[in-house]
Every structure is written in structure tokens, then in C-alpha cells.
Design a protein around this motif. Structure first.
Motif, PDB file in Angstrom:
ATOM      1  N   GLN A  19       0.819  -1.203   0.000  1.00  0.00           N
ATOM      2  CA  GLN A  19       0.000   0.000   0.000  1.00  0.00           C
ATOM      3  C   GLN A  19       0.854   1.254   0.000  1.00  0.00           C
ATOM      4  O   GLN A  19       0.516   2.265  -0.637  1.00  0.00           O
ATOM      5  N   LEU A  20       1.983   1.218   0.717  1.00  0.00           N
ATOM      6  CA  LEU A  20       2.885   2.372   0.719  1.00  0.00           C
ATOM      7  C   LEU A  20       3.469   2.613  -0.671  1.00  0.00           C
ATOM      8  O   LEU A  20       3.609   3.754  -1.118  1.00  0.00           O
ATOM      9  N   LYS A  21       3.801   1.543  -1.362  1.00  0.00           N
ATOM     10  CA  LYS A  21       4.323   1.679  -2.724  1.00  0.00           C
ATOM     11  C   LYS A  21       3.258   2.298  -3.641  1.00  0.00           C
ATOM     12  O   LYS A  21       3.558   3.169  -4.471  1.00  0.00           O
ATOM     13  N   ILE A  22       2.036   1.838  -3.482  1.00  0.00           N
ATOM     14  CA  ILE A  22       0.949   2.373  -4.309  1.00  0.00           C
ATOM     15  C   ILE A  22       0.739   3.852  -4.030  1.00  0.00           C
ATOM     16  O   ILE A  22       0.618   4.677  -4.943  1.00  0.00           O
ATOM     17  N   ASP A  23       0.708   4.196  -2.735  1.00  0.00           N
ATOM     18  CA  ASP A  23       0.489   5.598  -2.359  1.00  0.00           C
ATOM     19  C   ASP A  23       1.612   6.484  -2.898  1.00  0.00           C
ATOM     20  O   ASP A  23       1.368   7.568  -3.431  1.00  0.00           O
ATOM     21  N   ARG A  24       2.832   6.027  -2.757  1.00  0.00           N
ATOM     22  CA  ARG A  24       3.957   6.854  -3.205  1.00  0.00           C
ATOM     23  C   ARG A  24       3.989   6.930  -4.732  1.00  0.00           C
ATOM     24  O   ARG A  24       4.256   7.989  -5.309  1.00  0.00           O
ATOM     25  N   ALA A  25       3.707   5.818  -5.390  1.00  0.00           N
ATOM     26  CA  ALA A  25       3.684   5.836  -6.859  1.00  0.00           C
ATOM     27  C   ALA A  25       2.608   6.792  -7.374  1.00  0.00           C
ATOM     28  O   ALA A  25       2.831   7.542  -8.333  1.00  0.00           O
TER      29      ALA A  25
END
Length: 417
Positions: free
Chosen positions: A67-73
């Protein structure tokens, strides 16, 4: 005051210096859940650099958190750092529960790039994983609508509307009205606009209802909604033209002229209003006013073909040939080649006894006007008087092909024997 409260206060006050002074200690002293919550504050208040810094820190702490990767992307996409964002998306395993989010985010990205087929593929992949997820079906409908596949989009919106009235902050009854209108299914659109207006009256909905009614030839209904729109928002300029057109379709030309002039008091820079005002002035037997409005339209757009042709037709009827020639020669200098004007120019040069130029323009106009008996008749008589009998005979034969029962053309043909 603890550092968490100080940070939120600094964000709300727009205190960039205070935020930067607090940020390093904030990352150390505040628990990750609160840090993640503050990312949302940063985003809402436009502090994208700080939001990215905090997400990068959280990603360092939890490198496998999808989820952190998605948010940052997603944030990187907003900052136009597409390559880095795509790398983050691609690093998420297709087996991850969050993978449909990745596919949806990629679909949005490809849609913004105009790569609609690729976007649709990503949404379809997400639907294969979560076939009952309404948000995915809504995203598919939105994409189909943007692609111009209105029937398919309408079907999707209908399926969603049967189960819920709103999704992602969008009222589905309004989308159904819009998609039917976009697909030229105006009666269906009007049905949904009426339903939408039961709960929410807005200028755009009233205009959509009025436009759909007009296109359905329900002119009194169109007038009803357009009048309501004009009352609700007197500066909704499109209402005036639509309202005037509706009155004109009911042959109430006096009222149509009154409305369009009212519209011009609100918006004096709309060439379409001036054009329609010119046409309505003609309908009300006011040729001088018509000419004035048409010249205003042309002043706003020197290439406004419909206004120019309407003006030239007035000048031609009044045999103001010098003015017609002046206007057309000016357009010639600007490299405009409009065959409709060529027909007017030919007649004007003919009346001014400039037969060489008249012949040139008759030839230019012929291909686009060889189905027009009035033009062909003038051309035929011009050719006869100019001694071009073979060409005249060909034009008369064309007249006979168009109007075989008209004895005038048969009689004229016999003069060539």
C-alpha cells in the motif's frame, strides 16, 4: 504541545519553515500510523514534497508494504515522475491483495496518456481478479464513455444504478443523463435529467435537460428548462442561444430575437450569438440590423464562414456587388477558397460586366453546385451570352438530369441544334 500537534498546526497554517524544522524529529518520535495519517494532511494542503519525503521514510521502514508503494507511486504520478512511479507499481507482486489497485492506477495513467486500449486491458485484468467490485465497473464505464463507446458505457452505468445511486462521489443518474446525451439518445437522456433534477437543481443539469429536449423536438419543454436556467444563472451564456433557438423552432421569431439580444447584453464576445441575432433580424424583416449583427460576428472571427455566407447572401439580394467583390477579394488574399462564395462572386462579377472574372468564379463554383438548379440556370445563360455554347450545352444537360420534367431546359437545349 507535542510534536504531532505542532506539525498539524504548521500544516494548517501553511508554515513551510515550521514543517521543515519539525519533519526530522517527527519521523523519529511519532509512530508510523500517525506519520501515515499526516501524509494525507500534507497532500490535502499541497505539500507534495513533504508528503513524498514522509512516504519514502515509511517505505524504508516497511519495504514490503504494497500500500505504501501504491500511495507513493500515485503521488509521484501527480508530480510527473512517471518512470519512478511505474517502477514502484511494477515492483508489486500480482499475488498481492493490493494488486487490483495497481492495475486501476495504471489504467488511469494510460487513459491520461490517451492509450485507451491499454487502459481497458488493465481494467479488465482487475475485473478478472475482483469481478464484483463496483468501483472497477465504474472505472470501466468512465473509460468507455471517454472512448466514445456510449452504448457500452450506458449499459455499465445502468447496471451500477440498479444497485446504488452514487459511487466515488458521482451521482449515477447524472452520468446516465450525460452518457445518453453524448450518444445522441436524447429522449433517454431527458428522462434521466428529469430524475436528476428531482434531487439537485444545477445550471449544468438544467442545460442538459433543455438541450436534450430541444434535440428531441420537444421545444416547449426545452423552453421551460432554459428559462429556469436563465433565472438560476443569468450568466450561463449558452442558455440564451438554446432558448432563442427553441422559440425560433416554434416560429416565435419576435421572442427569439428578444432573447438573443438579451444574451448579447450578457456576452458580447460570442460570435454564435451575433450570427443567430443576424438570422433572427432577417426573420423579423430587419435587414440593416441583420447586417450589423453579422458584421459583428465576422469582426470576432474573420474566418466565420456561416456568418460571411449569410452576409454575402444579403448583399447579393440587394445587388451590392462592389461590397461582395471587396469582401471576397480580401478572403482570396488570405488564401481562403470557399466554393459557396465563388457562386456569389460569379454573379456579382457578371452583373458588374467583368465577364472574365465571372467565368473564373463560375468554373470554381461548378463542382460544388452542379446539383443546384438555380446556380446551373445562371451559369448556363452566362455561358450562352459569352459564346461558350459547348460548355453551356453540358450545363443544360445537367439541368435536364436534375429536372427531367421541366420543359424550359428541353427548349433551351434545342437552341444548340
Amino acid at each position: 504541545m507535542d510534536i504531532q500537534k505542532k506539525m498539524i498546526d504548521a500544516i494548517q497554517q501553511g508554515d513551510l519553515e515550521g514543517i521543515q524544522n519539525l519533519l526530522e524529529d517527527f519521523k523519529i518520535q511519532v509512530d508510523p500510523d500517525m506519520q501515515y495519517e499526516v501524509v494525507g494532511f500534507f497532500m490535502n494542503f499541497g505539500f507534495l514534497d513533504e508528503a513524498d519525503e514522509l512516504l519514502e521514510h515509511l517505505q524504508y521502514l516497511f519495504p514490503d508494504e504494497a500500500q505504501l508503494k501504491i500511495d507513493r507511486a500515485t503521488l509521484l504520478m501527480e508530480r510527473e515522475q512517471e518512470d519512478e512511479a511505474l517502477n514502484l507499481f511494477m515492483s508489486i507482486s500480482p499475488d498481492a491483495p493490493e494488486y487490483p489497485q495497481v492495475l486501476l492506477a495504471l489504467a488511469d495513467y494510460y487513459q491520461m496518456q490517451g492509450l485507451y486500449e491499454v487502459s481497458e486491458q488493465r481494467i479488465n485484468e482487475a475485473l478478472d481478479l475482483l469481478p464484483d467490485e463496483p468501483l472497477l465497473h465504474f472505472s470501466k464505464a468512465e473509460l468507455l464513455m471517454e472512448m466514445g463507446r456510449f452504448t457500452e458505457a450506458a449499459r455499465k452505468y445502468h447496471e451500477l444504478y440498479e444497485a446504488q445511486t452514487e459511487i466515488a462521489g458521482v451521482r449515477l443518474v447524472e452520468r446516465l443523463a450525460e452518457v445518453h446525451r453524448a450518444g445522441a439518445a436524447f429522449e433517454e437522456a431527458l428522462t434521466f435529467y428529469k430524475k436528476a433534477l428531482e434531487d439537485n437543481t444545477s445550471p449544468d443539469l438544467l442545460f442538459g435537460a433543455a438541450y436534450s429536449a430541444f434535440q428531441s423536438q420537444m421545444y416547449e419543454t426545452a423552453i421551460h428548462y432554459a428559462e429556469d436556467l436563465k433565472t438560476l444563472d443569468p450568466d450561463y451564456f449558452s442558455a440564451y442561444l438554446l432558448l432563442a433557438q427553441s422559440y425560433a423552432m416554434l416560429e416565435n421569431n419576435k421572442k427569439a430575437f428578444e432573447i438573443i439580444r438579451e444574451g448579447l447584453t450578457r456576452d458580447e464576445y460570442d460570435k454564435e450569438l451575433y450570427l443567430f441575432a443576424g438570422k433572427m433580424a432577417l426573420k423579423n424583416s430587419l435587414p440593416k440590423e441583420a447586417e450589423e449583427y453579422l458584421r459583428q460576428a465576422i469582426a470576432l472571427d474573420s474566418e466565420y464562414m456561416e456568418a460571411i455566407i449569410t452576409l454575402v447572401s444579403i448583399l447579393s439580394k440587394e445587388e451590392r456587388d462592389e461590397e461582395i467583390i471587396e469582401l471576397i477579394e480580401h478572403l482570396e488574399q488570405e488564401s481562403f477558397d470557399w466554393s459557396t462564395l465563388s457562386a456569389f462572386a460569379a454573379v456579382s462579377y457578371d452583373r458588374l460586366e467583368n465577364y472574365e472574372r465571372a467565368y473564373d468564379f463560375y468554373q470554381l463554383a461548378y463542382n460544388d453546385h452542379k446539383e443546384d438548379p438555380l446556380f446551373l440556370e445562371k451559369y448556363a445563360y452566362f455561358l450562352i451570352e459569352d459564346g461558350k455554347r459547348e460548355e453551356a450545352q453540358a450545363v443544360v444537360n445537367q439541368l435536364i438530369a436534375l429536372q427531367p420534367d421541366e420543359p424550359t431546359w428541353q427548349d433551351l437545349l434545342q437552341t444548340f441544334e
